[in-house]
Scaffold this motif. Structure first.
Motif, PDB file in Angstrom:
ATOM      1  N   PRO A 263      -6.096   2.815   8.344  1.00 47.73           N
ATOM      2  CA  PRO A 263      -7.365   3.244   7.462  1.00 47.73           C
ATOM      3  C   PRO A 263      -8.238   2.273   6.943  1.00 47.73           C
ATOM      4  CG  PRO A 263      -5.096   3.177   6.433  1.00 47.73           C
ATOM      5  CD  PRO A 263      -4.801   2.724   8.094  1.00 47.73           C
ATOM      6  N   ASP A 264      -9.650   2.418   6.955  1.00 48.82           N
ATOM      7  CA  ASP A 264     -10.404   1.509   6.325  1.00 48.82           C
ATOM      8  C   ASP A 264     -10.611   1.533   4.844  1.00 48.82           C
ATOM      9  OD1 ASP A 264     -12.010   0.602   9.115  1.00 48.82           O
ATOM     10  OD2 ASP A 264     -11.683   2.918   9.160  1.00 48.82           O
ATOM     11  N   VAL A 265     -10.251   2.744   4.184  1.00 52.31           N
ATOM     12  CA  VAL A 265     -10.210   2.866   2.614  1.00 52.31           C
ATOM     13  C   VAL A 265      -8.879   3.559   2.391  1.00 52.31           C
ATOM     14  CG1 VAL A 265     -11.600   3.689   0.908  1.00 52.31           C
ATOM     15  CG2 VAL A 265     -12.941   2.712   2.858  1.00 52.31           C
ATOM     16  N   ILE A 266      -8.502   3.198   1.278  1.00 51.13           N
ATOM     17  CA  ILE A 266      -7.303   4.053   0.642  1.00 51.13           C
ATOM     18  C   ILE A 266      -7.855   4.215  -0.711  1.00 51.13           C
ATOM     19  CG2 ILE A 266      -5.130   3.974   0.003  1.00 51.13           C
ATOM     20  CD1 ILE A 266      -4.367   2.016   2.099  1.00 51.13           C
ATOM     21  N   VAL A 267      -7.881   5.688  -1.079  1.00 48.64           N
ATOM     22  CA  VAL A 267      -8.283   6.074  -2.446  1.00 48.64           C
ATOM     23  C   VAL A 267      -7.196   6.825  -2.999  1.00 48.64           C
ATOM     24  CG1 VAL A 267     -10.513   5.793  -2.384  1.00 48.64           C
ATOM     25  CG2 VAL A 267      -9.408   8.039  -1.675  1.00 48.64           C
ATOM     26  N   ALA A 268      -6.595   6.623  -4.197  1.00 51.19           N
ATOM     27  CA  ALA A 268      -5.504   7.535  -4.518  1.00 51.19           C
ATOM     28  C   ALA A 268      -5.742   7.773  -6.256  1.00 51.19           C
ATOM     29  CB  ALA A 268      -4.228   6.426  -4.760  1.00 51.19           C
ATOM     30  N   SER A 269      -4.757   8.951  -6.556  1.00 47.29           N
ATOM     31  CA  SER A 269      -4.777   9.378  -7.704  1.00 47.29           C
ATOM     32  C   SER A 269      -4.126   8.134  -8.581  1.00 47.29           C
ATOM     33  CB  SER A 269      -3.983  10.590  -7.833  1.00 47.29           C
ATOM     34  OG  SER A 269      -3.519  10.685  -9.104  1.00 47.29           O
ATOM     35  N   ASP A 270      -4.439   7.883  -9.791  1.00 45.79           N
ATOM     36  CA  ASP A 270      -4.109   6.866 -10.660  1.00 45.79           C
ATOM     37  C   ASP A 270      -2.587   7.291 -11.373  1.00 45.79           C
ATOM     38  OD1 ASP A 270      -5.064   8.759 -12.284  1.00 45.79           O
ATOM     39  OD2 ASP A 270      -5.681   7.294 -13.906  1.00 45.79           O
ATOM     40  N   LEU A 271      -1.962   8.478 -11.127  1.00 45.62           N
ATOM     41  CA  LEU A 271      -0.682   9.015 -11.537  1.00 45.62           C
ATOM     42  C   LEU A 271       0.256   8.070 -10.829  1.00 45.62           C
ATOM     43  CD1 LEU A 271      -1.036  12.634 -12.157  1.00 45.62           C
ATOM     44  CD2 LEU A 271      -1.442  10.861 -13.841  1.00 45.62           C
ATOM     45  N   ARG A 272       1.347   7.810 -11.457  1.00 49.04           N
ATOM     46  CA  ARG A 272       2.215   6.565 -10.778  1.00 49.04           C
ATOM     47  C   ARG A 272       2.662   7.001  -9.662  1.00 49.04           C
ATOM     48  NH1 ARG A 272       6.332   5.245 -15.426  1.00 49.04           N
ATOM     49  NH2 ARG A 272       6.103   7.635 -15.908  1.00 49.04           N
ATOM     50  N   ARG A 273       3.255   8.570  -9.321  1.00 45.17           N
ATOM     51  CA  ARG A 273       3.770   8.989  -8.047  1.00 45.17           C
ATOM     52  C   ARG A 273       2.705   8.883  -6.838  1.00 45.17           C
ATOM     53  NH1 ARG A 273       2.708  13.244 -11.821  1.00 45.17           N
ATOM     54  NH2 ARG A 273       1.967  15.111 -10.855  1.00 45.17           N
ATOM     55  N   ALA A 274       1.571   9.074  -7.304  1.00 49.81           N
ATOM     56  CA  ALA A 274       0.492   8.934  -5.978  1.00 49.81           C
ATOM     57  C   ALA A 274       0.353   7.429  -5.895  1.00 49.81           C
ATOM     58  CB  ALA A 274      -0.615   9.943  -6.147  1.00 49.81           C
ATOM     59  N   ALA A 275      -0.056   6.693  -7.273  1.00 49.32           N
ATOM     60  CA  ALA A 275      -0.517   5.298  -6.894  1.00 49.32           C
ATOM     61  C   ALA A 275       0.641   4.426  -6.220  1.00 49.32           C
ATOM     62  CB  ALA A 275      -0.636   4.890  -8.400  1.00 49.32           C
ATOM     63  N   ASP A 276       2.213   4.705  -6.547  1.00 52.68           N
ATOM     64  CA  ASP A 276       3.266   3.897  -5.829  1.00 52.68           C
ATOM     65  C   ASP A 276       3.200   4.252  -4.279  1.00 52.68           C
ATOM     66  OD1 ASP A 276       3.604   2.709  -8.284  1.00 52.68           O
ATOM     67  OD2 ASP A 276       5.576   3.839  -8.508  1.00 52.68           O
ATOM     68  N   THR A 277       3.061   5.538  -4.162  1.00 50.48           N
ATOM     69  CA  THR A 277       3.049   5.877  -2.581  1.00 50.48           C
ATOM     70  C   THR A 277       1.782   5.337  -1.763  1.00 50.48           C
ATOM     71  OG1 THR A 277       3.831   8.258  -3.249  1.00 50.48           O
ATOM     72  CG2 THR A 277       2.891   7.958  -0.966  1.00 50.48           C
ATOM     73  N   ALA A 278       0.795   5.195  -2.495  1.00 49.08           N
ATOM     74  CA  ALA A 278      -0.551   4.468  -1.823  1.00 49.08           C
ATOM     75  C   ALA A 278      -0.266   3.121  -1.658  1.00 49.08           C
ATOM     76  CB  ALA A 278      -1.595   4.542  -2.756  1.00 49.08           C
ATOM     77  N   GLY A 279       0.712   2.390  -2.702  1.00 48.02           N
ATOM     78  CA  GLY A 279       1.002   1.139  -2.474  1.00 48.02           C
ATOM     79  C   GLY A 279       1.760   0.703  -1.334  1.00 48.02           C
ATOM     80  N   TYR A 280       2.620   1.309  -0.809  1.00 44.15           N
ATOM     81  CA  TYR A 280       3.375   1.369   0.442  1.00 44.15           C
ATOM     82  C   TYR A 280       2.307   1.386   1.575  1.00 44.15           C
ATOM     83  CZ  TYR A 280       7.732   1.878  -2.002  1.00 44.15           C
ATOM     84  OH  TYR A 280       9.129   1.706  -2.607  1.00 44.15           O
ATOM     85  N   LEU A 281       1.413   2.415   1.507  1.00 43.86           N
ATOM     86  CA  LEU A 281       0.497   2.211   2.670  1.00 43.86           C
ATOM     87  C   LEU A 281      -0.417   1.049   2.723  1.00 43.86           C
ATOM     88  CD1 LEU A 281      -0.905   3.809   5.045  1.00 43.86           C
ATOM     89  CD2 LEU A 281      -2.112   4.898   3.498  1.00 43.86           C
ATOM     90  N   SER A 282      -0.663   0.572   1.537  1.00 41.38           N
ATOM     91  CA  SER A 282      -1.612  -0.509   1.225  1.00 41.38           C
ATOM     92  C   SER A 282      -0.745  -1.891   1.645  1.00 41.38           C
ATOM     93  CB  SER A 282      -1.805  -0.894  -0.188  1.00 41.38           C
ATOM     94  OG  SER A 282      -2.477  -1.879  -0.322  1.00 41.38           O
ATOM     95  N   ARG A 283       0.514  -2.119   1.433  1.00 42.07           N
ATOM     96  CA  ARG A 283       1.158  -3.216   1.824  1.00 42.07           C
ATOM     97  C   ARG A 283       1.449  -3.253   3.187  1.00 42.07           C
ATOM     98  NH1 ARG A 283       3.447  -2.224  -3.057  1.00 42.07           N
ATOM     99  NH2 ARG A 283       5.000  -0.746  -2.259  1.00 42.07           N
ATOM    100  N   ALA A 284       1.487  -1.975   3.912  1.00 42.07           N
ATOM    101  CA  ALA A 284       1.796  -1.987   5.501  1.00 42.07           C
ATOM    102  C   ALA A 284       0.287  -2.320   6.119  1.00 42.07           C
ATOM    103  CB  ALA A 284       2.127  -0.546   5.886  1.00 42.07           C
ATOM    104  N   THR A 285      -0.691  -2.179   5.428  1.00 43.90           N
ATOM    105  CA  THR A 285      -2.220  -2.077   6.381  1.00 43.90           C
ATOM    106  C   THR A 285      -2.840  -3.251   5.685  1.00 43.90           C
ATOM    107  OG1 THR A 285      -2.928  -0.803   4.519  1.00 43.90           O
ATOM    108  CG2 THR A 285      -2.144   0.245   6.672  1.00 43.90           C
TER     109      THR A 285
END
Length: 207
Positions: A51-73
């Motif tokens: 992914p070139d860009v990752i955007v997420a809801s700021d609610l914790r369950r989505a933000a933390d899920t996005a964090g795993y994708l961010s760390r992997a990429t």
């Protein structure tokens, strides 16, 4: 590489309220241990898509899920409140059984008496996706991390499906995803409620 954009829509991992079948809405519930494991797995699976860009809801369950994708990429997460779940008013925190008993007809239609209108959810979801696409390079992949109901409305909007017919799309399971790709000025649904990467398609559907 094609110069048409793609959007990957990823639902957040499981929470305790998901496990209890409670309506979450915009109540800020965090991932449970299963949800963290799901999000870690999804991040590792999806990272090779680049992914070139990752955007997420700021609610914790989505933000933390996005964090795993961010760390992997290695791609930083950008937060957009337009990707929050549908506001559920007095339904938030209640189980499906409770909702069906107290609001039987409204629950059958998912018509929340004091909740956010579906049309407004669709408007803000589409606007948030468009903001993300504006930052995504030609032929790139935008990853959107959000919530079950909001994602279904957003995907329906992208496909030109009327809001009232959004349920022709099945629901998204926790940490499952859908992929849309633009072709000839229209968005096409390439995957829905996926939890594994598909085999490459060798021939196009018009070959």
């Amino acid at each position: 590489m094609s110069d048409t954009p793609r959007v990957l829509f990823l639902r957040h991992g499981r929470t305790a309220w998901n496990a209890e079948n409670r309506f979450q809405g915009q109540t800020d519930i965090e991932l449970d241990p299963v949800g963290h494991a799901q999000a870690r797995r999804a991040g590792d699976l999806l990272a090779p898509l680049g992914p070139d860009v990752i955007v997420a809801s700021d609610l914790r369950r989505a933000a933390d899920t996005a964090g795993y994708l961010s760390r992997a990429t290695g791609v930083r997460v950008e937060f957009d409140k337009g990707l929050r779940e549908r506001f559920g008013g007095s339904w938030e925190g209640r189980t499906g059984v409770e909702l069906a008993a107290r609001w039987p007809s409204e629950h059958a239609r998912m018509d929340i008496p004091d909740g956010e209108p579906i049309s407004e959810v669709g408007d803000r979801m589409r606007a948030a996706v468009d903001r993300g696409l504006a930052r995504t390079p030609a032929g790139g992949l935008l990853a959107v991390v959000s919530h079950g109901a909001a994602l279904r409305v957003g995907i329906a909007r992208m496909l030109g499906v009327p809001d009232e017919q959004r349920e022709i799309l099945g629901p998204l399971s926790n940490c499952s995803w859908s992929v849309l790709q633009e072709r000839r000025g229209q968005w096409r649904l390439m995957e829905h409620n996926a939890a594994s990467l598909p085999e490459p398609v060798v021939l196009s559907d018009d070959a």
